[in-house]
Design a protein around this motif. Structure first.
Motif, PDB file in Angstrom:
ATOM      1  N   VAL A  61       0.840  -1.204   0.000  1.00  0.00           N
ATOM      2  CA  VAL A  61       0.000   0.000   0.000  1.00  0.00           C
ATOM      3  C   VAL A  61       0.873   1.252   0.000  1.00  0.00           C
ATOM      4  O   VAL A  61       0.625   2.193  -0.758  1.00  0.00           O
ATOM      5  N   GLU A  62       1.901   1.265   0.821  1.00  0.00           N
ATOM      6  CA  GLU A  62       2.804   2.417   0.879  1.00  0.00           C
ATOM      7  C   GLU A  62       3.541   2.610  -0.443  1.00  0.00           C
ATOM      8  O   GLU A  62       3.710   3.723  -0.918  1.00  0.00           O
ATOM      9  N   GLN A  63       3.984   1.516  -1.046  1.00  0.00           N
ATOM     10  CA  GLN A  63       4.713   1.606  -2.312  1.00  0.00           C
ATOM     11  C   GLN A  63       3.819   2.135  -3.421  1.00  0.00           C
ATOM     12  O   GLN A  63       4.241   2.948  -4.236  1.00  0.00           O
ATOM     13  N   VAL A  64       2.572   1.691  -3.453  1.00  0.00           N
ATOM     14  CA  VAL A  64       1.631   2.123  -4.488  1.00  0.00           C
ATOM     15  C   VAL A  64       1.373   3.628  -4.393  1.00  0.00           C
ATOM     16  O   VAL A  64       1.179   4.294  -5.409  1.00  0.00           O
ATOM     17  N   PRO A  69       2.235   0.805  -9.921  1.00  0.00           N
ATOM     18  CA  PRO A  69       2.910  -0.194 -10.759  1.00  0.00           C
ATOM     19  C   PRO A  69       2.126  -0.508 -12.033  1.00  0.00           C
ATOM     20  O   PRO A  69       0.898  -0.440 -12.062  1.00  0.00           O
ATOM     21  N   ASP A  70       2.876  -0.876 -13.075  1.00  0.00           N
ATOM     22  CA  ASP A  70       2.256  -1.374 -14.304  1.00  0.00           C
ATOM     23  C   ASP A  70       1.809  -2.815 -14.108  1.00  0.00           C
ATOM     24  O   ASP A  70       0.842  -3.262 -14.724  1.00  0.00           O
ATOM     25  N   ALA A  71       2.538  -3.551 -13.266  1.00  0.00           N
ATOM     26  CA  ALA A  71       2.196  -4.943 -12.966  1.00  0.00           C
ATOM     27  C   ALA A  71       2.618  -5.260 -11.541  1.00  0.00           C
ATOM     28  O   ALA A  71       3.569  -4.677 -11.017  1.00  0.00           O
ATOM     29  N   VAL A  72       1.870  -6.190 -10.931  1.00  0.00           N
ATOM     30  CA  VAL A  72       2.164  -6.628  -9.566  1.00  0.00           C
ATOM     31  C   VAL A  72       2.276  -8.146  -9.577  1.00  0.00           C
ATOM     32  O   VAL A  72       1.361  -8.847 -10.001  1.00  0.00           O
ATOM     33  N   ASN A  92      -9.811  -3.266  -6.837  1.00  0.00           N
ATOM     34  CA  ASN A  92     -10.874  -2.360  -6.385  1.00  0.00           C
ATOM     35  C   ASN A  92     -10.386  -0.942  -6.101  1.00  0.00           C
ATOM     36  O   ASN A  92     -11.190  -0.055  -5.840  1.00  0.00           O
ATOM     37  N   ASN A  93      -9.072  -0.723  -6.153  1.00  0.00           N
ATOM     38  CA  ASN A  93      -8.495   0.602  -5.930  1.00  0.00           C
ATOM     39  C   ASN A  93      -8.382   1.300  -7.287  1.00  0.00           C
ATOM     40  O   ASN A  93      -7.723   0.786  -8.194  1.00  0.00           O
ATOM     41  N   PRO A  94      -9.019   2.472  -7.458  1.00  0.00           N
ATOM     42  CA  PRO A  94      -8.961   3.150  -8.755  1.00  0.00           C
ATOM     43  C   PRO A  94      -7.530   3.415  -9.257  1.00  0.00           C
ATOM     44  O   PRO A  94      -7.292   3.400 -10.455  1.00  0.00           O
ATOM     45  N   ASP A  95      -6.584   3.623  -8.343  1.00  0.00           N
ATOM     46  CA  ASP A  95      -5.200   3.902  -8.747  1.00  0.00           C
ATOM     47  C   ASP A  95      -4.514   2.676  -9.345  1.00  0.00           C
ATOM     48  O   ASP A  95      -3.620   2.801 -10.178  1.00  0.00           O
ATOM     49  N   THR A  96      -4.899   1.487  -8.901  1.00  0.00           N
ATOM     50  CA  THR A  96      -4.219   0.272  -9.342  1.00  0.00           C
ATOM     51  C   THR A  96      -5.126  -0.680 -10.123  1.00  0.00           C
ATOM     52  O   THR A  96      -4.714  -1.791 -10.446  1.00  0.00           O
ATOM     53  N   ALA A  97      -6.320  -0.245 -10.438  1.00  0.00           N
ATOM     54  CA  ALA A  97      -7.291  -1.119 -11.119  1.00  0.00           C
ATOM     55  C   ALA A  97      -6.788  -1.623 -12.463  1.00  0.00           C
ATOM     56  O   ALA A  97      -7.173  -2.714 -12.903  1.00  0.00           O
TER      57      ALA A  97
END
Length: 144
Positions: A61-64, A69-72, A92-97
């Motif tokens: 969460v802190e890193q995001v 990221p483009d991929a996890v 479910n997070n708009p930043d990482t969806a």
């Protein structure tokens, strides 16, 4: 053949070569085993991308927050919260969806694969991860 080479040389001198190098990806590896996470990161870095390794959900969460990221690459079996659940939360997070989710596990059990597919994982890798399979995931991210 010499005509083709000559034309290509002329095009390069005139700026006609429009081949751009592939973009550099931001990749996140989440694995509770530090050695495994670092090994996976080293392999991904050989493709020329930026890789960060974290050991748990809180660190992810802190890193995001610092860099989306483009991929996890998520270890499926971790203490406290599974990689599947982390994937669900990222989706479910708009930043990482839109981040590509890659399951990484020591077990190829059908239940893990089914759960990963349901959440939206695009790839499922079994440890030890083969370099060719890792290359496929990177190419998939680059392709969009």
């Amino acid at each position: 053949m010499s005509q083709t080479i000559e034309n290509q040389s002329t095009e390069r001198r005139q700026g006609g070569d429009t081949t751009a190098p592939p973009r550099k990806l931001n990749l996140l590896v989440v694995d509770d085993n530090q050695e495994v996470g670092e090994s996976l990161a080293m392999l991904l870095e050989t493709f020329g991308h930026n890789v960060v390794v974290v050991r748990n959900w809180q660190m992810a969460v802190e890193q995001v927050k610092q860099c989306v990221p483009d991929a996890v690459y998520l270890d499926i079996e971790m203490p406290g919260i599974s990689g599947i659940e982390i994937g669900r939360r990222l989706r479910n997070n708009p930043d990482t969806a839109n981040a590509v989710l890659v399951a990484v596990t020591g077990h190829s059990l059908p239940m893990y694969m089914d759960d990963a597919l349901t959440v939206g994982f695009r790839h499922f890798l079994v440890k030890p991860v083969r370099m060719e399979d890792l290359a496929t995931t990177v190419q998939s991210v680059l392709a969009g």
